[in-house]
Scaffold this active site. Sequence first.
Site, short mmCIF file in Angstrom:
data_model
loop_
_atom_site.label_atom_id
_atom_site.label_comp_id
_atom_site.label_asym_id
_atom_site.label_seq_id
_atom_site.Cartn_x
_atom_site.Cartn_y
_atom_site.Cartn_z
CB SER A 138 -0.86 0.01 1.26
OG SER A 138 -1.51 1.26 1.44
CE1 TYR A 152 -3.94 -2.08 5.06
CE2 TYR A 152 -3.29 0.20 4.73
CZ TYR A 152 -3.65 -1.03 4.21
OH TYR A 152 -3.71 -1.20 2.85
#
Length: 188
Positions: A138, A152
């Site tokens: 990501s 995350y």
Amino acid sequence: MKIALVTGASSGLGREFVRQIAEQGKVEEIWAIARRRDRLETLAAELRAKHGTLCRIVPADLAQDAQVTALCEALADERIDLFLNNAGFGACGAFSETDAGKELSMLRVNVLAMHRLFKFTLRKMEAQGFGTILNVASSAGLLPGGPYMAGYYASKAYVVSLTRGVAEELREQHSPVYVCALCPGPVD
């Protein structure tokens, strides 16, 4: 027969990866792996109808270590040309307030399962003499920890760092296996 393997295939990027692989027609078989059997069955039927693609569905919850082990066992004698190590999810909220169980499950999928499947597939591809692995990270993995998604961000930084290190090792060894990371921004 060329085979592609995609984790997290029942929704989001994973489902779109499977659709695009089928549309391109460069593999004869796709293994679609995700938790939700019903969504996988719908996807497999769609690919068969639109492209005539053979899509093997493999329901598996990668937060469960035993299911990761079972997946590796199922793949032990299979050729893998392309592996999209895509399964993952995020937990949102203030770190002091988020559910620790959900965060630990996120880390089991985003870090531990990703790591195990990466190593398993890399070894398999090195033995067969070819293959490509795409670890889906990501853009969060490239940035300092983000507030309200600190866990995350940290999990995706692991994916980026591990992939970079292994890619350099393989380059130095002149390996026939290519690994890379995809770092998308927010996705529905």
